[in-house]
Design a protein around this motif. Structure first.
Motif, PDB file in Angstrom:
ATOM      1  N   THR A 126      -1.114  -5.100   7.176  1.00  0.00           N
ATOM      2  CA  THR A 126      -1.176  -6.514   7.556  1.00  0.00           C
ATOM      3  C   THR A 126      -1.879  -7.374   6.507  1.00  0.00           C
ATOM      4  N   PRO A 128      -2.535  -9.676   3.104  1.00  0.00           N
ATOM      5  CA  PRO A 128      -1.720 -10.609   2.333  1.00  0.00           C
ATOM      6  C   PRO A 128      -0.919  -9.841   1.284  1.00  0.00           C
ATOM      7  N   GLN A 129       0.346 -10.154   1.133  1.00  0.00           N
ATOM      8  CA  GLN A 129       1.286  -9.468   0.251  1.00  0.00           C
ATOM      9  C   GLN A 129       1.749  -8.135   0.838  1.00  0.00           C
ATOM     10  N   TRP A 131       3.580  -5.867   4.295  1.00  0.00           N
ATOM     11  CA  TRP A 131       4.914  -5.938   4.887  1.00  0.00           C
ATOM     12  C   TRP A 131       5.072  -7.054   5.907  1.00  0.00           C
ATOM     13  N   THR A 132       3.990  -7.583   6.440  1.00  0.00           N
ATOM     14  CA  THR A 132       4.109  -8.658   7.428  1.00  0.00           C
ATOM     15  C   THR A 132       4.108 -10.051   6.794  1.00  0.00           C
ATOM     16  N   THR A 133       4.062 -10.123   5.464  1.00  0.00           N
ATOM     17  CA  THR A 133       4.098 -11.413   4.787  1.00  0.00           C
ATOM     18  C   THR A 133       5.363 -12.181   5.179  1.00  0.00           C
ATOM     19  N   GLY A 134       5.208 -13.459   5.486  1.00  0.00           N
ATOM     20  CA  GLY A 134       6.343 -14.300   5.832  1.00  0.00           C
ATOM     21  C   GLY A 134       6.605 -14.414   7.312  1.00  0.00           C
ATOM     22  N   SER A 246       1.553  -3.430  -3.534  1.00  0.00           N
ATOM     23  CA  SER A 246       1.997  -4.461  -2.595  1.00  0.00           C
ATOM     24  C   SER A 246       3.502  -4.668  -2.642  1.00  0.00           C
ATOM     25  N   TYR A 248       4.942  -7.401  -1.583  1.00  0.00           N
ATOM     26  CA  TYR A 248       5.147  -8.818  -1.890  1.00  0.00           C
ATOM     27  C   TYR A 248       4.181  -9.221  -3.001  1.00  0.00           C
ATOM     28  N   GLY A 251       3.803 -14.152  -2.543  1.00  0.00           N
ATOM     29  CA  GLY A 251       4.493 -14.546  -1.330  1.00  0.00           C
ATOM     30  C   GLY A 251       5.963 -14.200  -1.278  1.00  0.00           C
ATOM     31  N   ARG A 253       9.107 -11.117  -1.845  1.00  0.00           N
ATOM     32  CA  ARG A 253       9.389  -9.691  -1.926  1.00  0.00           C
ATOM     33  C   ARG A 253       9.611  -9.295  -3.387  1.00  0.00           C
TER      34      ARG A 253
END
Length: 274
Positions: A126, A128-129, A131-134, A246, A248, A251, A253
């Motif tokens: 979870t 930043p960058q 899999w839950t980014t966006g 990461s 992402y 921000g 992919r």
């Protein structure tokens, strides 16, 4: 570091010692006492097979206080019995697709509480960058007993081979169906030539194997000197790229050309005593 100014010739020894004591130079500080609760509470009896056929008596909640990194020990072959971490109290907010996951540590692994490993996995997924980014995806860690879309296992090398169902290499991590299997030997030792600290590698291996569960295949290095895609098999080689944990970046992919390399898998190592 010397104190400001110079001592006058003939200055009494007692005064010099007092000045050194006041400045804190050259006199080691006493080690702070270990925090209370530094001894982990033994896990409850019971087992949780990888296929979900049995569950432990109860979740292991809370991360015990620790005064410093404890050695992690494990045998080469474990017993495929598990401690399952407690779940998070509520699902993350949002409208993205929700996947529930469990985190389990094989009971033969010593010195790494399941709550501590679970916290690192959740923070990675979870971040930043991550899999839950966006907001298109939400990931919720659940405890034992409830439904889960996949389980992240921290396994001994031998149990890794049982759960993965592929070539028994005892070295890599894998994803097999709803099993995301992290080899404890890689968690403890990392890999040679990675070019980054162990914390980066740990985030990489979690994101890589969970990425397979999310439907992503292997990718290759997009260019010498560039960050490796998280779906590149960085455990076996960087191929001119630099280490990257990461999925992402900025921000967006971050990916490379599809495909894998014909890298040799190193031999497995023996177990490690705590």
């Amino acid at each position: 570091m010397a104190t400001k100014g110079s001592a006058r010739r003939g200055r009494p020894v007692t005064a010099l010692l007092m000045a050194a004591w006041l400045s804190g130079c050259g006199i080691p500080a006493a080690a702070p006492p270990s925090p209370a609760g530094s001894t982990a509470t033994p896990a409850p009896a019971g087992s949780d097979r990888a296929d979900g056929s049995a569950q432990p008596v109860g979740p292991v909640a809370g991360t015990p206080a620790r005064s410093g990194p404890a050695p992690v020990g494990y045998p080469a072959d474990g017993t495929n019995r598990w401690q399952v971490a407690a779940g998070e109290p509520a699902a993350p907010r949002g409208t993205g697709r929700l996947l529930r996951y469990r985190v389990a540590v094989e009971r033969d692994i010593r010195g790494l509480p399941v709550a501590e490993f679970a916290a690192e996995v959740s923070a990675t997924l979870t971040a930043p960058q991550g899999w839950t980014t966006g907001g298109a995806l939400r990931l919720w860690r659940v405890g034992p007993g409830g439904p889960a879309d996949f389980t992240v296992h921290l396994a001994t090398p031998g149990t890794r081979d049982e759960l993965c169902g592929d070539a028994a290499d005892g070295y890599t991590s894998c994803r097999n169906g709803d099993r995301v299997v992290i080899n404890v030997a890689r968690w403890v030792k990392g890999v040679p030539g990675y070019g980054a600290d162990l914390a980066v590698y740990r985030r990489y291996v979690v994101n890589h194997e969970v990425g397979h569960r999310l439907g992503h295949g292997h990718e290759r290095c997009p260019g010498r000197g560039r960050p490796a895609p998280v779906m590149q098999q960085q455990t076996l080689g960087l191929h001119g790229c630099t280490a990257n944990a990461s999925p992402y970046r900025d921000g967006r992919r971050y990916s490379g050309p599809p495909g894998a390399y014909a890298d040799r898998v190193p031999p497995p190592e023996p177990g490690r005593r705590a």
